[in-house]
Write an enzyme that holds these catalytic residues in place. Structure first.
Site, mmCIF file in Angstrom:
data_model
loop_
_atom_site.group_PDB
_atom_site.id
_atom_site.type_symbol
_atom_site.label_atom_id
_atom_site.label_comp_id
_atom_site.label_asym_id
_atom_site.label_seq_id
_atom_site.Cartn_x
_atom_site.Cartn_y
_atom_site.Cartn_z
ATOM 1 N N HIS A 14 61.521 -30.851 -49.539
ATOM 2 C CA HIS A 14 60.313 -31.012 -50.366
ATOM 3 C C HIS A 14 60.654 -30.767 -51.839
ATOM 4 O O HIS A 14 60.213 -31.510 -52.719
ATOM 5 C CB HIS A 14 59.239 -29.981 -49.982
ATOM 6 C CG HIS A 14 58.656 -30.132 -48.608
ATOM 7 N ND1 HIS A 14 58.520 -29.086 -47.738
ATOM 8 C CD2 HIS A 14 58.146 -31.221 -47.970
ATOM 9 C CE1 HIS A 14 57.941 -29.511 -46.613
ATOM 10 N NE2 HIS A 14 57.711 -30.801 -46.734
ATOM 11 N N LYS B 261 44.376 -26.890 -37.795
ATOM 12 C CA LYS B 261 45.746 -26.471 -37.463
ATOM 13 C C LYS B 261 45.881 -24.978 -37.692
ATOM 14 O O LYS B 261 45.195 -24.426 -38.545
ATOM 15 C CB LYS B 261 46.738 -27.179 -38.388
ATOM 16 C CG LYS B 261 47.341 -28.430 -37.807
ATOM 17 C CD LYS B 261 48.531 -28.832 -38.638
ATOM 18 C CE LYS B 261 49.178 -30.110 -38.184
ATOM 19 N NZ LYS B 261 50.294 -30.490 -39.058
ATOM 20 N N ARG C 15 62.203 -39.620 -44.736
ATOM 21 C CA ARG C 15 63.490 -39.101 -44.269
ATOM 22 C C ARG C 15 64.251 -40.130 -43.449
ATOM 23 O O ARG C 15 65.475 -40.192 -43.499
ATOM 24 C CB ARG C 15 63.279 -37.852 -43.400
ATOM 25 C CG ARG C 15 62.825 -36.652 -44.178
ATOM 26 C CD ARG C 15 62.378 -35.548 -43.266
ATOM 27 N NE ARG C 15 61.211 -35.976 -42.506
ATOM 28 C CZ ARG C 15 60.456 -35.182 -41.761
ATOM 29 N NH1 ARG C 15 60.771 -33.915 -41.643
ATOM 30 N NH2 ARG C 15 59.406 -35.645 -41.116
ATOM 31 N N SER D 295 59.623 -28.605 -41.890
ATOM 32 C CA SER D 295 59.087 -27.236 -41.897
ATOM 33 C C SER D 295 59.104 -26.668 -40.480
ATOM 34 O O SER D 295 59.374 -25.477 -40.291
ATOM 35 C CB SER D 295 57.652 -27.229 -42.429
ATOM 36 O OG SER D 295 57.625 -27.666 -43.766
HETATM 37 O O1 PNS Z 1 53.147 -32.788 -44.723
HETATM 38 P P1 PNS Z 1 52.254 -33.620 -43.862
HETATM 39 O O2 PNS Z 1 51.564 -32.753 -42.844
HETATM 40 O O3 PNS Z 1 52.965 -34.798 -43.258
HETATM 41 O O4 PNS Z 1 51.096 -34.215 -44.840
HETATM 42 C C1 PNS Z 1 50.073 -35.040 -44.329
HETATM 43 C C2 PNS Z 1 48.944 -35.196 -45.368
HETATM 44 C C3 PNS Z 1 48.423 -33.848 -45.802
HETATM 45 C C4 PNS Z 1 49.470 -35.938 -46.573
HETATM 46 C C5 PNS Z 1 47.812 -36.042 -44.708
HETATM 47 O O5 PNS Z 1 47.502 -35.492 -43.453
HETATM 48 C C6 PNS Z 1 46.535 -36.114 -45.535
HETATM 49 O O6 PNS Z 1 46.517 -36.651 -46.612
HETATM 50 N N1 PNS Z 1 45.448 -35.540 -45.007
HETATM 51 C C7 PNS Z 1 44.159 -35.496 -45.675
HETATM 52 C C8 PNS Z 1 43.104 -36.298 -44.931
HETATM 53 C C9 PNS Z 1 43.073 -37.741 -45.388
HETATM 54 O O7 PNS Z 1 42.941 -38.054 -46.547
HETATM 55 N N2 PNS Z 1 43.198 -38.680 -44.390
HETATM 56 C C10 PNS Z 1 43.161 -40.095 -44.652
HETATM 57 C C11 PNS Z 1 44.534 -40.680 -44.975
HETATM 58 S S1 PNS Z 1 45.598 -40.666 -43.569
#
Ligand code: PNS
Length: 179
Positions: free
Chosen positions: A28, A52, A101, A139
Site C-alpha cells: 500500500h 466486517k 497485484r 493485509s
Molecule cells: O482494500 P479493499 O478492501 O479491497 O477496498 C475495497 C473498497 C473500500 C475500495 C471498496 O469496498 C469500496 O469502495 N467500498 C465502499 C462502498 C462502495 O462505494 N461500493 C460501490 C463500488 S464497488
C-alpha cells in the site's frame, strides 16, 4: 488527520486511494508514494465497514496511515462509511487510485471501477501496478503471520510491525485474523 477539501481546480487535482488498510502494508505504501507524485493532493480513505470485524479500529488504521505518510506533505488520511463516490464528491475528488497485484485482482477491480463510473460519470479509476516485490502481499497474510509471531519486518512499515506485535500480545492469541 482530516482531509482539507480543495477546489478541484486544474492546478489542484485530487485523487482518493480507498481501501480497508487493516493494516497498511509496504505494498500500500509503495502505491501511496507513487500516486502522491502524480496528484496535487492524495487522500487515503479508510472504509469504515460496520459489517466486517477488522483487527484494527478505523481510528487505529488512520493513525498508522498518518504515521507512515507523515513525510508526504500532499497526502492526508480520512475515512468514509457509505458509497465511495459520495465521499469523493464531498472532497471534490475525481480520480480513484487502486493497486493491481495480479490478474486475480483484475476482475474485482474492473467491476468496482465500472460500478463507480456508472454511479458518477465524472469519476475515473486509475490502476497502478503493485511493485512486483509486494505482488503476493495482503493485509490478511500479514495478520496471519503476525498472529503466529512470524516476522513481518519486510512486509509492513516499522510502526505497523510494532502495532501488530502489541495487538497480538494484548489478545494473547485469543483472536484470529479477521478479513
Ligand atoms: O482494500 P479493499 O478492501 O479491497 O477496498 C475495497 C473498497 C473500500 C475500495 C471498496 O469496498 C469500496 O469502495 N467500498 C465502499 C462502498 C462502495 O462505494 N461500493 C460501490 C463500488 S464497488
Amino acid at each position: 488527520m482530516e482531509a482539507t477539501p480543495t477546489t478541484g481546480s486544474p492546478g489542484g487535482r485530487v485523487a482518493v486511494y480507498p481501501g480497508s488498510f487493516d493494516p497498511v502494508t509496504c505494498g500500500h505504501l509503495d502505491i501511496i508514494r507513487r500516486a502522491a507524485k502524480q496528484f496535487d493532493h492524495l487522500i487515503v480513505a479508510v472504509l469504515n465497514n460496520t459489517s466486517k470485524k477488522p483487527l484494527f479500529s478505523v481510528e487505529e488504521r488512520k493513525q498508522l496511515l498518518a504515521e507512515v505518510t507523515q513525510d508526504l506533505p500532499n497526502v492526508t488520511v480520512d475515512s468514509f462509511r457509505d458509497l465511495l463516490v459520495h465521499f469523493m464528491k464531498s472532497r471534490q475528488a475525481d480520480v480513484i487510485v487502486r493497486g493491481i497485484r495480479s490478474v486475480t485482482d483484475f476482475e474485482y477491480e474492473i467491476q468496482m471501477a465500472s460500478t463507480n463510473h456508472q454511479l458518477d460519470g465524472d469519476i475515473e479509476t486509475i490502476f497502478m501496478m503493485t511493485n512486483p516485490k509486494y505482488s503476493y502481499l495482503s493485509s490478511s497474510i500479514v495478520k496471519e503471520i503476525a498472529m503466529f509471531h512470524g516476522n513481518v519486518q519486510d512486509l509492513v512499515p516499522p510502526e505497523v510491525q510494532r502495532a501488530l506485535i502489541a495487538k497480538f500480545s494484548e489478545s494473547a492469541g485469543a483472536n484470529g485474523p479477521q478479513g
